[in-house]
Design a protein around this motif. Sequence first.
Motif, PDB file in Angstrom:
ATOM      1  N   UNK A  43       0.874  -1.174   0.000  1.00 44.72           N
ATOM      2  CA  UNK A  43       0.000   0.000   0.000  1.00 44.72           C
ATOM      3  C   UNK A  43       0.905   1.215   0.000  1.00 44.72           C
ATOM      4  N   UNK A  44       0.845   1.985  -1.068  1.00 42.09           N
ATOM      5  CA  UNK A  44       1.755   3.129  -1.213  1.00 42.09           C
ATOM      6  C   UNK A  44       1.016   4.271  -1.893  1.00 42.09           C
ATOM      7  N   UNK A  45       1.253   5.497  -1.396  1.00 40.66           N
ATOM      8  CA  UNK A  45       0.575   6.681  -1.924  1.00 40.66           C
ATOM      9  C   UNK A  45      -0.940   6.471  -1.941  1.00 40.66           C
ATOM     10  N   UNK A  46      -1.454   5.984  -0.836  1.00 42.38           N
ATOM     11  CA  UNK A  46      -2.870   5.647  -0.740  1.00 42.38           C
ATOM     12  C   UNK A  46      -3.504   6.360   0.448  1.00 42.38           C
ATOM     13  N   UNK A  47      -4.819   6.394   0.455  1.00 39.69           N
ATOM     14  CA  UNK A  47      -5.546   7.015   1.566  1.00 39.69           C
ATOM     15  C   UNK A  47      -6.895   6.343   1.739  1.00 39.69           C
ATOM     16  N   UNK A  48      -7.339   6.281   2.993  1.00 40.09           N
ATOM     17  CA  UNK A  48      -8.651   5.746   3.354  1.00 40.09           C
ATOM     18  C   UNK A  48      -8.852   4.332   2.811  1.00 40.09           C
ATOM     19  N   UNK A  49      -7.900   3.472   3.181  1.00 35.72           N
ATOM     20  CA  UNK A  49      -7.930   2.058   2.798  1.00 35.72           C
ATOM     21  C   UNK A  49      -8.083   1.229   4.065  1.00 35.72           C
ATOM     22  N   UNK A  50      -8.913   0.194   4.002  1.00 35.21           N
ATOM     23  CA  UNK A  50      -9.109  -0.704   5.134  1.00 35.21           C
ATOM     24  C   UNK A  50      -8.889  -2.145   4.664  1.00 35.21           C
ATOM     25  N   UNK A  71      -4.488   7.410   6.718  1.00 36.77           N
ATOM     26  CA  UNK A  71      -5.793   6.830   7.012  1.00 36.77           C
ATOM     27  C   UNK A  71      -5.880   5.407   6.448  1.00 36.77           C
ATOM     28  N   UNK A  72      -5.056   4.534   7.028  1.00 38.11           N
ATOM     29  CA  UNK A  72      -5.028   3.123   6.644  1.00 38.11           C
ATOM     30  C   UNK A  72      -5.374   2.302   7.884  1.00 38.11           C
ATOM     31  N   UNK A  73      -6.368   1.429   7.762  1.00 37.36           N
ATOM     32  CA  UNK A  73      -6.751   0.518   8.850  1.00 37.36           C
ATOM     33  C   UNK A  73      -6.367  -0.898   8.467  1.00 37.36           C
TER      34      UNK A  73
END
Length: 104
Positions: A43-50, A71-73
């Motif tokens: 997961x790279x250059x990402x946002x709001x990922x679960x 914002x990674x869960x």
Amino acid sequence: MIGNQNQWITIQAEEGIKVIIDGAGANIPSGGKYPYNTGLIQIENAAFIRLLNINVQNSHRSGINIQDSHHIDVINCTAENSLSPGIAAWQQCEYMSCAGKYGY
């Protein structure tokens, strides 16, 4: 992948199904910048990922590697038999959440 605060992107196992991603035969190249690590799940250059109820094993790098993201869960995920950290968050990561069934 980029979600937003009202629309998270969720990657999860189907209810009652154990998902195992096995990296035993995967060729995972080294990353291009420090810490030069990559993961079986990257997961790279990402946002709001679960990530929810995902299990990774036998990675020749990290199991789950998060970098330059916010914002990674990571919830009820496991990593087993990884060369580098099982679950890692590196450079420029903010607002990470990691939780499991046992409260770790």
